[in-house]
Write a protein that holds these residues in place. Structure first.
Motif, mmCIF file in Angstrom:
data_model
loop_
_atom_site.group_PDB
_atom_site.id
_atom_site.type_symbol
_atom_site.label_atom_id
_atom_site.label_comp_id
_atom_site.label_asym_id
_atom_site.label_seq_id
_atom_site.Cartn_x
_atom_site.Cartn_y
_atom_site.Cartn_z
ATOM 1 N N VAL A 3 0.840 -1.198 0.000
ATOM 2 C CA VAL A 3 0.000 0.000 0.000
ATOM 3 C C VAL A 3 0.874 1.247 0.000
ATOM 4 O O VAL A 3 0.536 2.262 -0.591
ATOM 5 C CB VAL A 3 -1.005 -0.027 1.167
ATOM 6 N N LEU A 66 1.195 5.680 -2.942
ATOM 7 C CA LEU A 66 0.208 5.225 -1.969
ATOM 8 C C LEU A 66 -0.826 4.439 -2.759
ATOM 9 O O LEU A 66 -1.418 4.962 -3.705
ATOM 10 C CB LEU A 66 -0.429 6.441 -1.287
ATOM 11 N N ALA A 67 -1.037 3.185 -2.395
ATOM 12 C CA ALA A 67 -1.960 2.297 -3.113
ATOM 13 C C ALA A 67 -1.706 2.321 -4.616
ATOM 14 O O ALA A 67 -2.636 2.419 -5.413
ATOM 15 C CB ALA A 67 -3.413 2.687 -2.805
ATOM 16 N N TYR A 71 2.550 9.688 -5.352
ATOM 17 C CA TYR A 71 1.951 10.520 -4.327
ATOM 18 C C TYR A 71 2.783 11.774 -4.103
ATOM 19 O O TYR A 71 2.259 12.875 -3.954
ATOM 20 C CB TYR A 71 1.879 9.644 -3.085
ATOM 21 N N LEU A 82 -5.297 12.923 0.840
ATOM 22 C CA LEU A 82 -4.806 11.561 1.008
ATOM 23 C C LEU A 82 -4.303 11.339 2.429
ATOM 24 O O LEU A 82 -4.531 10.299 3.043
ATOM 25 C CB LEU A 82 -3.670 11.291 0.017
ATOM 26 N N ASN A 85 -7.197 10.969 4.835
ATOM 27 C CA ASN A 85 -7.990 9.739 4.737
ATOM 28 C C ASN A 85 -7.170 8.462 4.893
ATOM 29 O O ASN A 85 -7.676 7.468 5.386
ATOM 30 C CB ASN A 85 -8.716 9.709 3.394
ATOM 31 N N GLU A 86 -5.939 8.488 4.415
ATOM 32 C CA GLU A 86 -5.211 7.234 4.304
ATOM 33 C C GLU A 86 -4.031 7.076 5.250
ATOM 34 O O GLU A 86 -3.495 5.995 5.397
ATOM 35 C CB GLU A 86 -4.707 7.053 2.853
ATOM 36 N N PRO A 161 -7.258 5.122 8.896
ATOM 37 C CA PRO A 161 -6.369 5.216 7.736
ATOM 38 C C PRO A 161 -5.853 3.843 7.310
ATOM 39 O O PRO A 161 -5.871 2.893 8.085
ATOM 40 C CB PRO A 161 -5.226 6.087 8.247
ATOM 41 N N ALA A 162 -5.395 3.760 6.060
ATOM 42 C CA ALA A 162 -4.846 2.502 5.549
ATOM 43 C C ALA A 162 -3.422 2.293 6.053
ATOM 44 O O ALA A 162 -2.969 1.170 6.239
ATOM 45 C CB ALA A 162 -4.874 2.507 4.024
ATOM 46 N N LYS A 194 -4.101 -3.105 8.398
ATOM 47 C CA LYS A 194 -3.404 -1.845 8.146
ATOM 48 C C LYS A 194 -1.929 -2.112 7.882
ATOM 49 O O LYS A 194 -1.388 -3.118 8.334
ATOM 50 C CB LYS A 194 -3.496 -0.917 9.376
#
Ligand SMILES: Nc1ncnc2c1ncn2[C@@H]1O[C@H](COP(=O)(O)OP(=O)(O)OP(=O)(O)O)[C@@H](O)[C@H]1O
Ligand SMILES: [Mg+2]
Lengths: 230, 351
Positions: A3, A66-67, A71, A82, A85-86, A161-162, A194
């Motif tokens: 990720v 990121l994913a 980024y 981002l 959220n992540e 977040p991820a 995560k």
């Protein structure tokens, strides 16, 4: 798939005689469901690497994805979104806004409207795990260092977040709390899938890590201790 | 708003000090505006109460009614819209009272100026020796039925009524008959009146030696009037400018202190929009708080002031002054926005 993926990152501060290369060609990946530990002595570049991973600093060269999406070159607003959220940041100096009570620290996140956040039941159980349920109406100034650190951890986890990036999250904690926080991060990785990246020189956290890397003078060591492989 | 409110709540002392500062500045400006308006009104109150649009004066009078003298022929034909007035400065004397400067205005009872007089007590002047006095005389201890002498004349004039807000050039007015005025000007032969005033904006007097002016031209030419109003306007203008700088500096320092907090929020991914919104709404909240207190203080002061102090409050004027201050605070809040936008999240990482 990773990720968070960092490829061939170099970071140079200053120019001329003041020029310091803090990071040398660093490549690193964090998989969902794993806890990675980056260890290194003070000044080795741990915080710098984390800052780059979180998109707060654009590296001199190299890329951060990121994913699967590049980024580090995105517009600032995009990166803000981002990050909101992540990425959950737990800062070394566990900063909390001094004029918000613990409860309001979370309410603030609601106001910014992240894509998702924990339900109140999930938050309550998180606060319970961290042992800060009864501090909810206190201001950061009324908390001990360790309590503030646990609030900062909860604050970072709240938007679900991820990726979780933590800089010395256990610096102010005693042995028992280190074990609790270590288990919490472990649980987040395993149960909530995560990608957790912790930079620290606290060897007590090695027990919960899937991968342990060494950062020495800006070089991420090849002889990583990968528990899953050993 | 959320951040702004929480911060004000936590930092009560700091916010309180800034609110107090804005309140004091607002109070100062409100009171000055009140005084300026009060003084302006004392120059013009009586004229305003007549409700005229145009005024004809002798052209040698330099637009000063006290220096204007018109013959019956120069007055010319009058419609129902017009009225003649005689105006002169007098010194009113009475036993037991200090001499006081006043303005005697002679009117004709059947014309609109005499009819515009609003009595607060007593009755209208019925002959040459009866006058209606401004309430300033009442405040100075005169009562209905008291007799006064004007200048060095031997005649006694009886105060038969009182009226409010009858001031010219900051002196109280005594309303009498046109014949009262004639009596005081008996040395000047063939003089009938000082001026013709008209409610008709198109009224022109074409007699030779006479000029017609609009009310605004006439008011601006009142002795000292324009100088006074301009002085006050400049004072208020400078105060606004200085308050802008003071408020801006305060808010700037306030924001600078908070930059590390903002950096943390940036790390957490809080958009700049929210941070800027917090800064500006905080400035506005503090300014509104300060202005509310200033308003309360101003009202309290207005109520406590003795009637002799010329002070007048006009909602539209005070409203726009308040709005101006609000705008100044907003500008003050905008100055540090640049630093907020530039705040470097990296600065709080590491350690
Ligand atoms: N903005 C900067 N400009 C110049 N040099 C910098 C900057 N930021 C960091 N450095 C340098 O980079 C090196 C690594 O710093 P960094 O904060 O990443 O170390 P760290 O491993 O996190 O140390 P610690 O364990 O003490 O937190 C240090 O030598 C530091 O002086
Ligand atoms: Mg560090």
């Amino acid at each position: 798939m990773a990720v968070l993926s960092i490829k061939h990152v170099n970071q140079v501060f200053g120019t001329g005689t003041a020029r310091v290369q803090v990071l040398h060609d660093i490549s690193f990946e964090a998989e969902p469901g794993t806890l990675s530990l980056i260890m290194g002595p003070s000044g080795s570049g741990k915080s710098t690497l984390l800052t780059i991973a979180g998109g707060l600093l654009t590296p001199t060269s190299g890329s951060v994805s990121l994913a699967g999406e590049p980024y580090s070159e995105r517009a600032r607003q995009e990166r803000d979104r981002l990050r909101l959220n992540e990425i959950g940041f737990v800062l070394q100096a566990y900063h909390l806004l001094p004029y918000l009570t613990v409860a309001d620290q979370f309410k603030l996140v609601d106001h910014i409207k992240p894509k998702t956040h924990l339900t109140s039941a999930e938050l309550a159980s998180l606060l319970g795990t961290l042992g800060i349920s009864d501090l909810i109406n206190k201001y950061p100034g009324e908390l001990s260092g360790g309590q503030q650190q646990r609030v900062a951890i909860a604050r970072a986890l709240y938007p679900d977040p991820a990726v979780i990036l933590a800089d010395e999250p256990t610096a102010a904690l005693d042995g028992e709390r280190v074990a609790t926080v270590g288990r919490l991060f472990r649980q987040l990785a395993v149960e909530r899938n995560k990608a957790v990246v912790i930079v620290t020189h606290d060897t007590r956290l090695m027990a919960v890590a899937d991968n342990v890397y060494q950062l020495q003078d800006g070089v991420l060591s090849a002889n990583q201790i990968s528990k899953s492989e050993s | 708003m959320f951040l702004a409110l929480r911060e004000i709540k936590k930092e009560k002392v700091r916010s309180g000090l800034i609110v107090a500062m804005i309140a004091l500045i607002g109070y100062l400006i409100f009171i000055l505006t009140g005084l300026a308006l009060g003084l302006a009104q004392q120059n013009t109150d009586a004229y305003n109460s007549w409700g005229f649009q145009n005024v004809s004066l002798s052209d040698s009078a330099n637009v000063d009614m006290r220096q204007s003298f018109m013959t019956k022929q120069q007055v010319g034909h009058l419609s129902k819209q017009e009225a003649v007035v005689g105006q002169t400065s007098v010194v009113a004397k009475a036993k037991g009272h200090a001499n006081s400067v006043a303005v005697l205005v002679g009117t004709k009872a059947n014309q609109f100026v005499a009819k515009s007089i609003q009595l607060t007590s007593g009755h209208r002047s019925k002959n040459q020796y009866q006058v209606v006095a401004d309430e300033a005389f009442k405040q100075a201890g005169y009562e209905l039925g008291d007799q006064i002498k004007l200048n060095d004349g031997q005649h006694r004039y009886t105060i038969v009524g009182f009226t409010k807000n009858a001031k010219m050039n900051v002196a109280p007015v005594l309303y009498g008959q046109l014949s009262t005025w004639h009596g005081l000007k008996s040395s000047m032969r063939g003089i009938y009146a000082s001026a013709v005033v008209s409610k008709n904006a198109n009224y022109r007097n074409h007699q030779s030696g006479v000029k017609t002016y609009s009310k605004q031209t006439f008011i601006n030419k009142l002795p000292g009037y324009t100088a006074q109003t301009m002085t006050f306007e400049l004072m208020i203008g400078f105060l606004m400018l200085i308050s802008l700088i003071v408020i801006a500096v305060f808010l700037y320092i306030l924001t600078l202190q908070k930059l590390p907090n903002y950096a943390v929020l940036r790390v957490q991914g809080v958009p700049s929009r929210i941070l800027v919104g917090a800064t500006i709404s905080q400035s506005l909240l503090l300014a509104v708080g300060g202005l509310l207190i200033a308003t309360v203080l101003t009202i309290a002061t207005a109520l406590a002031m003795p009637a002799a102090v010329p002070m007048a409050f006009d909602l539209p004027i005070l409203g726009s002054v308040g709005f101006g201050l609000l705008l100044m605070s907003l500008l003050g809040g905008l100055v540090p926005v640049r630093s907020v936008l530039k705040v470097d999240p990296v600065s709080v990482i590491g350690g």
